[in-house]
Design a protein around this motif. Structure first.
Motif, PDB file in Angstrom:
ATOM      1  N   GLU A  53       0.971  -1.175  -0.043  1.00  0.00           N
ATOM      2  CA  GLU A  53       0.161  -0.127  -0.234  1.00  0.00           C
ATOM      3  C   GLU A  53       0.885   1.366  -0.019  1.00  0.00           C
ATOM      4  O   GLU A  53       0.511   2.301  -0.665  1.00  0.00           O
ATOM      5  CB  GLU A  53      -1.005   0.137   1.290  1.00  0.00           C
ATOM      6  N   GLY A  54       1.854   1.330   0.764  1.00  0.00           N
ATOM      7  CA  GLY A  54       3.013   2.292   0.461  1.00  0.00           C
ATOM      8  C   GLY A  54       3.380   2.474  -0.953  1.00  0.00           C
ATOM      9  O   GLY A  54       3.608   3.684  -1.553  1.00  0.00           O
ATOM     10  N   LEU A  55       3.683   1.573  -1.423  1.00  0.00           N
ATOM     11  CA  LEU A  55       4.270   1.529  -2.926  1.00  0.00           C
ATOM     12  C   LEU A  55       3.107   2.129  -3.626  1.00  0.00           C
ATOM     13  O   LEU A  55       3.464   3.076  -4.664  1.00  0.00           O
ATOM     14  CB  LEU A  55       4.702  -0.076  -3.273  1.00  0.00           C
ATOM     15  N   VAL A  56       1.812   1.552  -3.665  1.00  0.00           N
ATOM     16  CA  VAL A  56       0.851   2.224  -4.344  1.00  0.00           C
ATOM     17  C   VAL A  56       0.859   3.795  -4.250  1.00  0.00           C
ATOM     18  O   VAL A  56       0.774   4.522  -5.310  1.00  0.00           O
ATOM     19  CB  VAL A  56      -0.666   1.589  -4.062  1.00  0.00           C
ATOM     20  N   GLY A  57       0.922   4.261  -3.085  1.00  0.00           N
ATOM     21  CA  GLY A  57       0.982   5.696  -2.708  1.00  0.00           C
ATOM     22  C   GLY A  57       2.186   6.334  -3.162  1.00  0.00           C
ATOM     23  O   GLY A  57       2.020   7.527  -3.958  1.00  0.00           O
ATOM     24  N   PHE A  58       3.249   5.781  -3.338  1.00  0.00           N
ATOM     25  CA  PHE A  58       4.432   6.220  -3.708  1.00  0.00           C
ATOM     26  C   PHE A  58       4.448   6.474  -5.439  1.00  0.00           C
ATOM     27  O   PHE A  58       4.644   7.642  -5.783  1.00  0.00           O
ATOM     28  CB  PHE A  58       5.898   5.358  -3.682  1.00  0.00           C
ATOM     29  N   VAL A  59       4.021   5.339  -5.990  1.00  0.00           N
ATOM     30  CA  VAL A  59       3.697   5.294  -7.377  1.00  0.00           C
ATOM     31  C   VAL A  59       2.596   6.461  -7.745  1.00  0.00           C
ATOM     32  O   VAL A  59       3.210   7.411  -8.692  1.00  0.00           O
ATOM     33  CB  VAL A  59       3.159   4.210  -7.923  1.00  0.00           C
ATOM     34  N   THR A  60       1.641   6.530  -7.051  1.00  0.00           N
ATOM     35  CA  THR A  60       0.758   7.857  -7.280  1.00  0.00           C
ATOM     36  C   THR A  60       1.397   9.071  -7.134  1.00  0.00           C
ATOM     37  O   THR A  60       1.148   9.854  -8.034  1.00  0.00           O
ATOM     38  CB  THR A  60      -0.528   7.251  -6.307  1.00  0.00           C
ATOM     39  N   ASP A  61       2.048   9.199  -6.170  1.00  0.00           N
ATOM     40  CA  ASP A  61       2.627  10.479  -5.781  1.00  0.00           C
ATOM     41  C   ASP A  61       3.569  10.659  -6.931  1.00  0.00           C
ATOM     42  O   ASP A  61       3.838  12.112  -7.375  1.00  0.00           O
ATOM     43  CB  ASP A  61       3.301  10.505  -4.515  1.00  0.00           C
ATOM     44  N   ARG A  62       4.467  10.016  -7.326  1.00  0.00           N
ATOM     45  CA  ARG A  62       5.629   9.891  -8.237  1.00  0.00           C
ATOM     46  C   ARG A  62       5.231  10.106  -9.685  1.00  0.00           C
ATOM     47  O   ARG A  62       5.724  10.962 -10.537  1.00  0.00           O
ATOM     48  CB  ARG A  62       6.579   9.039  -8.378  1.00  0.00           C
ATOM     49  N   VAL A  63       4.110   9.259 -10.193  1.00  0.00           N
ATOM     50  CA  VAL A  63       4.151   9.240 -11.551  1.00  0.00           C
ATOM     51  C   VAL A  63       2.403   9.301 -11.904  1.00  0.00           C
ATOM     52  O   VAL A  63       1.955   9.152 -13.180  1.00  0.00           O
ATOM     53  CB  VAL A  63       4.688   8.083 -12.222  1.00  0.00           C
ATOM     54  N   GLY A  64       1.529   9.401 -10.952  1.00  0.00           N
ATOM     55  CA  GLY A  64       0.203   9.400 -11.085  1.00  0.00           C
ATOM     56  C   GLY A  64      -0.516  10.379 -11.887  1.00  0.00           C
ATOM     57  O   GLY A  64      -1.156  10.126 -12.694  1.00  0.00           O
ATOM     58  N   ASP A  65       0.156  11.707 -11.917  1.00  0.00           N
ATOM     59  CA  ASP A  65      -0.351  12.667 -12.601  1.00  0.00           C
ATOM     60  C   ASP A  65       0.614  13.057 -13.675  1.00  0.00           C
ATOM     61  O   ASP A  65       0.280  14.406 -14.335  1.00  0.00           O
ATOM     62  CB  ASP A  65      -0.917  13.721 -11.907  1.00  0.00           C
ATOM     63  N   VAL A  66       1.620  12.535 -14.052  1.00  0.00           N
ATOM     64  CA  VAL A  66       2.436  12.988 -15.178  1.00  0.00           C
ATOM     65  C   VAL A  66       1.858  12.691 -16.419  1.00  0.00           C
ATOM     66  O   VAL A  66       0.995  11.759 -16.462  1.00  0.00           O
ATOM     67  CB  VAL A  66       3.865  12.192 -15.056  1.00  0.00           C
ATOM     68  N   PRO A  67       2.203  13.432 -17.464  1.00  0.00           N
ATOM     69  CA  PRO A  67       1.642  13.178 -18.718  1.00  0.00           C
ATOM     70  C   PRO A  67       1.964  11.892 -19.479  1.00  0.00           C
ATOM     71  O   PRO A  67       1.129  11.185 -20.220  1.00  0.00           O
ATOM     72  CB  PRO A  67       1.915  14.485 -19.624  1.00  0.00           C
ATOM     73  N   GLN A  68       2.995  11.091 -19.122  1.00  0.00           N
ATOM     74  CA  GLN A  68       3.470  10.227 -19.949  1.00  0.00           C
ATOM     75  C   GLN A  68       4.503   9.302 -19.134  1.00  0.00           C
ATOM     76  O   GLN A  68       5.400   9.773 -18.595  1.00  0.00           O
ATOM     77  CB  GLN A  68       4.272  10.471 -21.442  1.00  0.00           C
ATOM     78  N   VAL A  69       3.860   7.988 -19.205  1.00  0.00           N
ATOM     79  CA  VAL A  69       5.165   7.078 -18.401  1.00  0.00           C
ATOM     80  C   VAL A  69       5.348   5.899 -19.352  1.00  0.00           C
ATOM     81  O   VAL A  69       4.159   5.160 -19.897  1.00  0.00           O
ATOM     82  CB  VAL A  69       5.031   6.616 -17.147  1.00  0.00           C
ATOM     83  N   MET A  70       6.370   5.239 -19.855  1.00  0.00           N
ATOM     84  CA  MET A  70       6.422   4.150 -20.590  1.00  0.00           C
ATOM     85  C   MET A  70       7.519   3.187 -20.235  1.00  0.00           C
ATOM     86  O   MET A  70       8.602   3.717 -19.651  1.00  0.00           O
ATOM     87  CB  MET A  70       6.873   4.551 -22.057  1.00  0.00           C
TER      88      MET A  70
END
Length: 180
Positions: A53-70
């Motif tokens: 659950e901490g990882l989910v929060g971390f990923v959401t904070d880091r890349v949740g609203d960035v325009p592009q991730v691949m």
């Protein structure tokens, strides 16, 4: 079933697990991210070390609203340590387009507009089959290099198929059409 055939099937299921991880992060699908880890998993992701659950929060904070991730996954070496345990090394390259908030999360304070960040490394995993499903039990993300591109980025042609970081991405349309 012949042991060699079972091993081939297990390795294929584990490689599919790695691809589902990449899809989860790239399409910002935290429910899918939860499906690739065991509920009691531990992840060392560089700036984050802890539970699922901490990882989910971390990923959401880091890349949740960035325009592009691949994520681009390279070779995936699966070593079966028993019928329900494997050690897996998967090479990765990532490309992120970072807006101002994501730049701050990565500690970038002098960016103007969008920046391109690429990372290179390996996921080193202990994968376990529990209740018939392979999932990540422990992950170490080994970073080997990063690159930050601050020059002019040519735009993507608006006539080309466009990526989305949600369930409106073309992959989900194809899945719906196929009845998945």
């Amino acid at each position: 079933m012949d042991d060699r055939l079972r091993q081939l099937i297990d390795k294929d299921e584990i490689r599919d697990l790695m691809a589902r991880y990449a899809r989860a992060v790239d399409r910002n699908d935290m429910d899918l991210l939860r499906e690739v880890y065991h509920p009691d998993a531990y992840d060392d992701h560089g700036d984050y070390k802890g539970d699922l659950e901490g990882l989910v929060g971390f990923v959401t904070d880091r890349v949740g609203d960035v325009p592009q991730v691949m994520h681009f996954l390279g070779q995936c070496h699966v070593e079966l340590a028993g019928p329900d345990v494997a050690v897996v090394e998967t090479h990765f390259m990532t490309a992120h387009t970072l807006g101002p908030e994501a730049q701050a999360a990565y500690g970038i304070t002098d960016g103007a507009g969008s920046l391109q960040l690429s990372m290179f490394g390996r996921y080193v995993d202990r994968v376990e089959r529990r209740l018939g499903r392979w999932r990540i039990a422990v992950r170490d993300t080994v970073f080997e290099a990063t690159r930050l591109f601050t020059g002019t980025v040519p735009p993507i042609n608006p006539e080309w198929a466009r990526f989305r970081r949600d369930h409106d991405d073309p992959i989900f349309r194809r899945r719906r059409e196929a009845g998945l």
